[in-house]
Design a protein around this motif. Structure first.
Motif, PDB file in Angstrom:
ATOM      1  N   UNK A  48       0.834  -1.310  -0.005  1.00 44.60           N
ATOM      2  CA  UNK A  48       0.013   0.011   0.018  1.00 44.60           C
ATOM      3  C   UNK A  48       0.767   1.225   0.098  1.00 44.60           C
ATOM      4  N   UNK A  49       1.906   1.398   1.012  1.00 49.41           N
ATOM      5  CA  UNK A  49       2.768   2.329   0.773  1.00 49.41           C
ATOM      6  C   UNK A  49       3.449   2.779  -0.367  1.00 49.41           C
ATOM      7  N   UNK A  50       3.947   1.467  -1.122  1.00 53.05           N
ATOM      8  CA  UNK A  50       4.574   1.724  -2.401  1.00 53.05           C
ATOM      9  C   UNK A  50       3.802   2.218  -3.388  1.00 53.05           C
ATOM     10  N   UNK A  51       2.498   1.746  -3.271  1.00 50.27           N
ATOM     11  CA  UNK A  51       1.368   1.914  -4.429  1.00 50.27           C
ATOM     12  C   UNK A  51       1.292   3.638  -4.290  1.00 50.27           C
ATOM     13  N   UNK A  52       1.108   4.206  -3.051  1.00 48.91           N
ATOM     14  CA  UNK A  52       0.777   5.620  -2.894  1.00 48.91           C
ATOM     15  C   UNK A  52       1.949   6.384  -3.250  1.00 48.91           C
ATOM     16  N   UNK A  87      -8.011   0.761  -4.297  1.00 47.79           N
ATOM     17  CA  UNK A  87      -8.219   0.438  -2.947  1.00 47.79           C
ATOM     18  C   UNK A  87      -7.159   1.066  -2.019  1.00 47.79           C
ATOM     19  N   UNK A  88      -6.389   1.846  -2.193  1.00 46.09           N
ATOM     20  CA  UNK A  88      -5.345   2.390  -1.541  1.00 46.09           C
ATOM     21  C   UNK A  88      -5.463   3.829  -1.152  1.00 46.09           C
ATOM     22  N   UNK A  89      -6.465   4.472  -2.256  1.00 46.10           N
ATOM     23  CA  UNK A  89      -6.783   5.863  -1.986  1.00 46.10           C
ATOM     24  C   UNK A  89      -8.181   6.328  -1.707  1.00 46.10           C
TER      25      UNK A  89
END
Length: 93
Positions: A48-52, A87-89
């Motif tokens: 999730x952190x990497x996707x953001x 789904x991460x934002x």
């Protein structure tokens, strides 16, 4: 308490599982090295952190590719989770 922490408390050296993060965006980028994490929940938080971070770069270029995703695999190659950019934002407005 995680299994690794519990094992360390009683003097047992525990080996953390290795997770692989395969990025599926405009092309497939396979993770050949992987990362060690105590559990899938921690591995998912890493994804999730990497996707953001990737989304921040994409926004700078004027696009938000919510259809992209990261597959999290174990050492045997089994997909344990798929984390979509969507789904991460939260999109507001």
């Amino acid at each position: 308490m995680h299994v690794v922490e519990a094992a360390q408390e009683i003097g047992i050296e525990a080996v953390m599982p290795r997770f692989f993060f395969h990025l599926h965006n405009d092309m497939d980028v396979l993770d050949e090295e992987g990362q060690d994490f105590p559990d899938l929940q921690t591995a998912r938080a890493f994804a999730v952190a990497n996707i953001r971070e990737l989304l921040c770069e994409d926004v700078q270029r004027g696009r938000v590719p919510l259809q992209h995703w990261i597959d999290i695999e174990d050492e045997a190659g089994a997909v344990l989770a798929a984390v979509t950019f969507r789904e991460t934002v939260t999109i507001e407005g």
